[in-house]
Design a protein around this motif. Structure first.
Motif, PDB file in Angstrom:
ATOM      1  N   ALA A  24       9.175   2.788  -2.599  1.00  0.00           N
ATOM      2  CA  ALA A  24       8.292   1.794  -3.218  1.00  0.00           C
ATOM      3  C   ALA A  24       7.680   0.879  -2.156  1.00  0.00           C
ATOM      4  O   ALA A  24       6.482   0.574  -2.200  1.00  0.00           O
ATOM      5  N   ALA A  25       8.505   0.441  -1.197  1.00  0.00           N
ATOM      6  CA  ALA A  25       7.988  -0.418  -0.125  1.00  0.00           C
ATOM      7  C   ALA A  25       6.929   0.330   0.688  1.00  0.00           C
ATOM      8  O   ALA A  25       5.876  -0.223   1.045  1.00  0.00           O
ATOM      9  N   VAL A  28       3.737   0.548  -1.340  1.00  0.00           N
ATOM     10  CA  VAL A  28       3.032  -0.739  -1.367  1.00  0.00           C
ATOM     11  C   VAL A  28       2.287  -0.960  -0.054  1.00  0.00           C
ATOM     12  O   VAL A  28       1.119  -1.357  -0.030  1.00  0.00           O
ATOM     13  N   LEU A  29       2.945  -0.714   1.089  1.00  0.00           N
ATOM     14  CA  LEU A  29       2.279  -0.879   2.387  1.00  0.00           C
ATOM     15  C   LEU A  29       1.092   0.062   2.526  1.00  0.00           C
ATOM     16  O   LEU A  29       0.032  -0.324   3.023  1.00  0.00           O
ATOM     17  N   ILE A  31      -0.743   1.386   0.106  1.00  0.00           N
ATOM     18  CA  ILE A  31      -1.808   0.968  -0.803  1.00  0.00           C
ATOM     19  C   ILE A  31      -2.513  -0.273  -0.270  1.00  0.00           C
ATOM     20  O   ILE A  31      -3.730  -0.397  -0.370  1.00  0.00           O
ATOM     21  N   ARG A  32      -1.757  -1.187   0.328  1.00  0.00           N
ATOM     22  CA  ARG A  32      -2.370  -2.394   0.897  1.00  0.00           C
ATOM     23  C   ARG A  32      -3.221  -2.071   2.110  1.00  0.00           C
ATOM     24  O   ARG A  32      -4.190  -2.772   2.398  1.00  0.00           O
TER      25      ARG A  32
END
Length: 195
Positions: A24-25, A28-29, A31-32
């Protein structure tokens, strides 16, 4: 005790939970970072398109080289011609004063700069330290300087303020005069530059 998990099952479950958190982390990175990468790509694409457009414009100007030289020769032919040893100082001073007087601008003093050769054209700048006249007179004076057939003048700087005593404007002015000299060497250099 069927509802309780063994220690081994708890360890596997915790490992799966930690792995899911890492995934998940990472997601998120990732996608950012997508908009940043997309922004950088878009910025690079815009810079490339601008450079390509500038290149096309410059190629079009270069393709019109003969036209530009023809226009330059036409303008140059309208410039006054002086002998190679002639001092142009007095001629330009007289013309500046005539045009100023004709347009009701009083010129107290003007100081000539040195003659500068720019290609096959010569230029001399006159610093008019003290002039005085009305706004309309000043506009007419500058207009006539830049449109007169008696020479090529260019007003390169203009500073003025109202004179408290007379109500007219007073200030300084720099006028550049362009002309040619009867110099075969300069003509040869200019022809060589064109080729």
């Amino acid at each position: 005790m069927a509802g309780e998990m063994s220690l081994k099952e708890k360890a596997v479950l915790c490992s799966l939970a930690v792995a899911a958190l890492y995934i998940a982390a990472g997601a998120v990175l990732f996608i950012r970072q997508l908009p940043a990468k997309t922004g950088a790509w878009a910025k690079a694409r815009r810079a490339y398109e601008k450079a390509a457009q500038d290149y096309r414009k410059e190629c079009a100007l270069i393709a019109r080289k003969a036209e530009w030289f023809e226009r330059y020769d036409e303008e140059k032919s309208q410039m006054p011609m002086f002998g190679s040893a002639a001092d142009t100082d007095t001629t330009w001073r007289r013309k500046l004063r005539e045009i100023a007087q004709k347009n009701y601008v009083q010129v107290a003093s003007e100081s000539p700069g040195k003659e500068v050769q720019v290609g096959d054209v010569w230029e001399r700048t006159f610093d008019i330290k003290n002039w005085e006249g009305g706004l309309e007179s000043l506009v007419k004076f500058i207009y006539e300087l830049e449109t007169t057939p008696e020479g090529m003048f260019d007003v390169s700087s203009l500073n003025f303020k109202p004179n408290q005593k007379t109500g007219f404007l007073k200030g300084t002015l720099a006028v550049t005069c362009a002309y040619r000299k009867d110099d075969a060497a300069a003509e040869g250099r200019a022809d060589k530059e064109r080729k």
